[in-house]
Design a protein around this motif. Structure first.
Motif: not given
Length: 325
Positions: A307-324
């Motif tokens: 659960x909550x994986x989609x919102x976490x990965x999308x925002x993390x990419x936007x914040x450049x914590x992880x790469x697209x």
């Protein structure tokens, strides 16, 4: 929020050949025991058609049949005939639909087969909202037990013979299962198109000013985001947000975005490089590093795992914590 390739599903089904065959045999035995004489002609013909589907020599493997075959069956078998017979006291008789559902034993499979089957398939969270597990606590004889919750993409009220057809089952939380009801949505959980299994068309995006505003106020309620979904081809299909109230659900989870903003401040490039180097010494998969970094899965193909994986990965990419990817 993302599709799974049909070939993967068929492979997982092959691991449970014995269990699936047992389901078919038990269903067939119970279907044959239904007393046809209590039904009208249309109902008798319908029951005969359903029984033929569960025969061992049937050209269709009804429990394992793929989506295209299911659509064909909906046309050829059709929905169950209406039943309007009543007892003298005004209470409805046990309908043919109820007899068929009891014979196929979907309720029993919820607590026995489906948890292990969908675990092998890699689905734990609701395929619609991704905010909860697809597990419901059910009370029986004074005690609670965990049951796997699934939505029947094609309603078991109209098509009871599809109630245990695996490609017709969409794991969903109790809330989404309830509000989905018979609403028409255009979502393909199982597909032959590989492109649909790697990139989700549903996305969360934080507003451009939310990060700076939060860092100034330290108030998570200042964080704003939006949820976007694809344009649907079916004019009757309803939007995810309208049916499942996605944005309303995630409005209560702004602390997840708050934590990601704080991490984006702490984990600068040099610190991330140092963490990554130390992590590599453990000889673990690089994807696990990203998962530990943001606290959830980080690839679209893994959305259903938690659960909550989609919102976490999308925002993390936007914040450049992880790469697209």
């Amino acid at each position: 929020m993302i599709a799974i390739h049909e070939n993967k599903v068929l492979y997982v089904q092959s691991l449970f050949k014995i269990e699936i065959e047992n389901q078919r045999e038990k269903a067939l035995t119970k279907l044959k025991k239904i007393n046809k004489n209590q039904f009208n002609t249309a109902e008798k013909n319908y029951l005969r058609s359903v029984i033929r589907l569960f025969e061992k020599n049937s050209s269709i493997k009804i429990i394992e049949c793929v989506p295209n075959t299911i659509e064909t069956l909906i046309v050829s078998i059709g929905s169950i005939p209406p039943n309007s017979r009543f007892y003298k006291n005004g209470k409805p008789k046990k309908t043919l639909k109820k007899f068929i559902l009891d014979a196929l034993n979907y309720k029993y499979l919820r607590g026995t087969f489906y948890p292990i089957y969908f675990k092998e398939l890699g689905i734990k969270s609701c395929v619609y909202c991704n905010s909860q597990l697809s597990i419901t606590a059910v009370k029986s004889n004074g005690t609670y037990s965990a049951k796997f919750d699934v939505d029947h993409y094609y309603s078991r009220d109209k098509y009871p013979f599809l109630s245990i057809s695996l490609f017709n089952l969409y794991p969903a939380c109790a809330s989404c299962n309830r509000v989905k009801s018979n609403n028409k949505i255009e979502f393909e959980l199982y597909t032959l198109d590989s492109k649909k299994t790697t990139k989700s068309k549903y996305n969360f995006k934080m507003s451009s000013y939310s990060k700076s505003k939060y860092l100034t106020t330290r108030d998570a309620q200042e964080i704003n985001f939006s949820f976007s979904e694809p344009t649907y081809n079916d004019p009757i299909a309803k939007k995810f947000n309208d049916v499942f109230h996605i944005e309303s659900i995630y409005e209560t989870q702004k602390d997840l975005i708050e934590e990601l903003i704080i991490k984006s401040q702490i984990y600068n490039k040099s610190y991330l490089k140092s963490l990554n180097e130390n992590f590599n010494k453990l000889s673990l998969h690089p994807e696990l590093f990203k998962r530990l970094l943001v606290g959830n899965y980080t690839q679209d193909k893994d959305i259903h795992k938690r659960p909550m994986s989609k919102i976490v990965m999308d925002i993390a990419k936007q914040l450049n914590l992880i790469r697209e990817e």
